[in-house]
Design an enzyme around this catalytic site. Structure first.
Site, PDB file in Angstrom:
ATOM      1  N   LYS A 188       0.811  -1.205  -0.026  1.00 19.38           N
ATOM      2  CA  LYS A 188      -0.040  -0.053  -0.004  1.00 19.38           C
ATOM      3  C   LYS A 188       0.864   1.223   0.065  1.00 19.38           C
ATOM      4  O   LYS A 188       1.591   1.680   1.151  1.00 19.38           O
ATOM      5  CB  LYS A 188      -0.927  -0.021   1.269  1.00 19.38           C
ATOM      6  CG  LYS A 188      -1.256   1.316   1.648  1.00 19.38           C
ATOM      7  CD  LYS A 188      -2.326   1.928   0.729  1.00 19.38           C
ATOM      8  CE  LYS A 188      -2.878   3.228   1.274  1.00 19.38           C
ATOM      9  NZ  LYS A 188      -1.802   4.414   0.936  1.00 19.38           N
ATOM     10  N   GLY A 241       6.128   5.344   8.819  1.00 21.48           N
ATOM     11  CA  GLY A 241       5.342   6.309   8.579  1.00 21.48           C
ATOM     12  C   GLY A 241       5.048   7.215  10.242  1.00 21.48           C
ATOM     13  O   GLY A 241       5.834   6.888  10.884  1.00 21.48           O
ATOM     14  N   SER A 242       3.685   7.786  10.059  1.00 19.22           N
ATOM     15  CA  SER A 242       3.641   8.537  11.408  1.00 19.22           C
ATOM     16  C   SER A 242       3.143   7.770  12.621  1.00 19.22           C
ATOM     17  O   SER A 242       2.654   6.453  12.433  1.00 19.22           O
ATOM     18  CB  SER A 242       2.756   9.694  11.255  1.00 19.22           C
ATOM     19  OG  SER A 242       1.369   8.940  10.951  1.00 19.22           O
ATOM     20  N   THR A 245      -0.399   6.703  13.040  1.00 16.62           N
ATOM     21  CA  THR A 245      -1.026   5.786  12.172  1.00 16.62           C
ATOM     22  C   THR A 245      -0.387   4.450  12.633  1.00 16.62           C
ATOM     23  O   THR A 245      -1.038   3.284  12.696  1.00 16.62           O
ATOM     24  CB  THR A 245      -0.599   5.674  10.644  1.00 16.62           C
ATOM     25  OG1 THR A 245      -1.152   7.065  10.080  1.00 16.62           O
ATOM     26  CG2 THR A 245      -0.952   4.704   9.765  1.00 16.62           C
ATOM     27  N   GLY A 246       0.702   4.317  13.169  1.00 16.20           N
ATOM     28  CA  GLY A 246       1.426   3.201  13.679  1.00 16.20           C
ATOM     29  C   GLY A 246       0.644   2.719  14.815  1.00 16.20           C
ATOM     30  O   GLY A 246       0.177   1.621  15.022  1.00 16.20           O
ATOM     31  N   GLU A 264       8.359   1.472  11.790  1.00 15.33           N
ATOM     32  CA  GLU A 264       9.332   2.418  11.720  1.00 15.33           C
ATOM     33  C   GLU A 264       8.827   3.800  11.790  1.00 15.33           C
ATOM     34  O   GLU A 264       8.088   4.153  10.780  1.00 15.33           O
ATOM     35  CB  GLU A 264      10.145   2.432  10.638  1.00 15.33           C
ATOM     36  CG  GLU A 264      11.656   2.808  10.749  1.00 15.33           C
ATOM     37  CD  GLU A 264      11.911   4.026   9.938  1.00 15.33           C
ATOM     38  OE1 GLU A 264      11.457   5.260  10.805  1.00 15.33           O
ATOM     39  OE2 GLU A 264      12.261   4.139   8.899  1.00 15.33           O
ATOM     40  N   CYS A 299      13.368  10.343   7.683  1.00 12.22           N
ATOM     41  CA  CYS A 299      12.848   9.924   9.265  1.00 12.22           C
ATOM     42  C   CYS A 299      14.109  10.263   9.986  1.00 12.22           C
ATOM     43  O   CYS A 299      13.878  10.402  11.216  1.00 12.22           O
ATOM     44  CB  CYS A 299      12.300   8.645   9.061  1.00 12.22           C
ATOM     45  SG  CYS A 299      13.439   7.238   8.541  1.00 12.22           S
ATOM     46  N   GLU A 398       7.823  16.003  16.091  1.00 18.89           N
ATOM     47  CA  GLU A 398       8.664  15.806  14.792  1.00 18.89           C
ATOM     48  C   GLU A 398       7.831  16.654  13.771  1.00 18.89           C
ATOM     49  O   GLU A 398       6.672  16.816  13.791  1.00 18.89           O
ATOM     50  CB  GLU A 398       8.267  14.444  14.208  1.00 18.89           C
ATOM     51  CG  GLU A 398       9.128  14.151  13.116  1.00 18.89           C
ATOM     52  CD  GLU A 398       8.885  12.682  12.413  1.00 18.89           C
ATOM     53  OE1 GLU A 398       7.806  12.419  12.301  1.00 18.89           O
ATOM     54  OE2 GLU A 398       9.945  12.276  11.947  1.00 18.89           O
TER      55      GLU A 398
END
Ligand code: ADP
Length: 494
Positions: A188, A241-242, A245-246, A264, A299, A398
């Site tokens: 995705k 990602g963020s 979302t994690g 990650e 990142c 971040e």
């Protein structure tokens, strides 16, 4: 790199992008599409399929069927290796096309993209292709009447959710080891950077990967990503990602089949400069490129500069000079140092952080603004803010943009305490010519990767993974393989 070739490629009209399911290019089941907006000039360059839950279900079913009938996992390792090596060759052969396509989609300057995207993706796929027939199971030290074996089996179906900053590089970090170990994958890509990864996936089929082993579905994270996360038929979910979302992905796992989830996530990585750094000019240049390349959308970016108080003003002036010398602009010009911010939304968020920093006592030394607005694209000047205190927003959150916050320190102990004062732990660096201090910093800073007298550039031979809220599990190196295998014990009475 040849500017003329790049200009020819950038002018090519793009046809609509579709999903890749069961070896076929298919539109969304309801015909839905999304505009693809180039951050270079804000123009629509093509459309891509706006996937539905049904599309994602079809992709997962295809991956499951491909895994169960052994069309990939059941092939001899040498055969899988051959396909993956061919894929790496094809990525390399199409490197410039892939890089330009990716830059039109996400805005990374081409000088960085060509190496970090197709270059790195090909190297990663090749690394795991070469590794796959060198990975053995184990024989346990059992009593003589027992044979204890440890098999390393594929997990089955892997869901891989990829961000927009380096889609091919990060995609390959997941696809390389997952496919090498015989798994099927459902990919995705991110809404604002799907194109190059979709092309790269098509090349896998061209290289001989059987249909269904790699499916890719584009669309909204909240729709297709959620379906992937909640699926009862996905065994492992890997994500970059963020943090938000994690967190959701872990919830999806808990609410469905408790699939393993590897994350990650973000960082607020400290770049720590001592007065005894071997070369302050070099340190300043690297500090600038370590946060400003790709507009800070990295990142591991060194977004917090911690500077020994004795050299604070002198060093900040050097970094500011390096920042101001960076050419920001059209990412498809070979001499551009810093390209476009990925989306208008991200640009607004970056500028919002600068405003907050000002209200919290920060002083903008350089940058702070949107620039080149007449291009229609999304560009931001490299920005340095001094006077950032330990608990300030800029020290804690971040940004994922070209914004560097600076904080002075007096002692080594204070530097370590400051470095460890966020919820993150992804990367960091210490600049010093004192060997003992260098090792103390490596030990003391809680992070996944610690650089000494350099920043970034760690290659595929070493793992990358965060601690704390920067995530879990590692990409890159042979350690990444652990995410994509199950250990199975055979306990045999002889
Ligand atoms: P960013 O905020 O940097 O865009 P995200 O974490 O939102 O990062 O996006 C990274 C990837 O996660 C993208 O592919 C995106 O589509 C996907 N994603 C976003 N929201 C969800 C969600 N609710 N479920 C699954 N995937 C998601």
């Amino acid at each position: 790199m040849d500017q003329t070739k790049i200009d020819v490629l950038r002018a090519q009209p793009l046809s609509a992008f579709t999903h890749l399911i069961d070896g076929k290019q298919v539109p969304a089941s309801d015909g839905g599409t999304m505009d693809v907006i180039s951050p270079i000039d804000g123009q629509v360059i093509t459309t891509m399929a706006a996937g539905t839950a049904a599309d994602m279900e079809a992709a997962i079913a295809s991956a499951r069927a491909a895994y169960e009938d052994g069309r990939w996992a059941g092939q001899p390792p040498a055969a899988r290796k051959k396909v993956l090596l061919k894929w790496a060759d094809l990525i390399e052969a199409n490197a410039l096309e892939l890089a330009v396509l990716g830059v039109r989609d996400n805005g990374t300057e081409i000088g960085m993209a060509i190496k970090a995207e197709p270059g790195s993706a090909a190297a990663t796929i090749r690394y795991y292709a070469e590794a796959l027939d060198k990975i053995y199971g184990e024989i346990a030290p059992t009593p003589g009447d027992i044979l204890g074996l440890v098999h390393k089996e594929p997990v089955g179906v892997v869901g891989a959710i990829i961000p927009w900053n380096f889609p091919m590089m990060i995609g390959a970090w997941k696809l390389g080891p997952a496919l090498a170990m015989g798994n099927s994958v459902v990919l995705k890509p991110a809404e604002t950077a799907s194109l190059s990864l979709m092309r790269m996936a098509e090349l896998a089929l061209e290289a001989g990967l059987p249909p269904g082993v790699l499916n890719a579905v584009t669309g909204e994270g909240r729709v297709v990503g959620e379906t992937l996360g909640l699926s009862m038929d996905v065994d492992v979910l890997v994500f970059t990602g963020s943090g938000g979302t994690g967190r959701r992905l872990m919830e999806y796992s808990a609410r469905s089949n408790m699939k393993r989830v590897y994350l990650e996530l973000g960082g607020k990585s400290p770049n720590i400069v001592f007065a005894d750094a071997p070369n302050l000019d070099e340190a300043a240049k690297v500090a600038a490129s370590g946060i400003f390349r790709n507009s800070g959308q990295v990142c591991v970016a060194g977004s917090r500069l911690l500077v020994e108080a004795a050299i604070h003003d002198e060093f900040v002036a050097k970094v500011a000079r390096a920042a101001e010398a960076m050419r920001v602009g059209d990412p498809l010009k070979v001499d551009t140092h810093v390209g476009a911010v990925n989306s208008e939304e991200q640009l607004k968020a970056n500028l919002g952080f600068v405003e907050i920093a000002k209200t919290e006592g920060g002083e903008v030394v350089t940058g702070g603004d949107r620039i080149l607005q007449d291009t229609g694209g999304y560009y931001m000047a490299p920005t340095i803010v001094t006077g950032v205190t330990r608990d300030a927003t800029l020290a804690q959150k971040e940004v994922f943009g070209p914004v560097l916050g600076v904080t002075p320190f007096e002692t080594e102990g204070e530097a370590i305490a400051l470095a460890n004062s966020t919820v993150y732990g992804l990367a960091g660096a210490a600049w010093t010519s004192n060997l003992g201090r260098a090792h103390r910093m490596v030990r003391g800073v809680r992070t996944g990767v610690m650089h000494v007298n350099t920043y970034g550039g760690a290659d595929g031979t070493v793992p990358l993974g965060g601690v704390g809220q920067s995530g879990n599990g590692a990409d890159k190196s042979l350690h990444a393989i652990e995410k994509y295998v199950n250990l199975k014990t055979a306990w045999i009475k002889l």
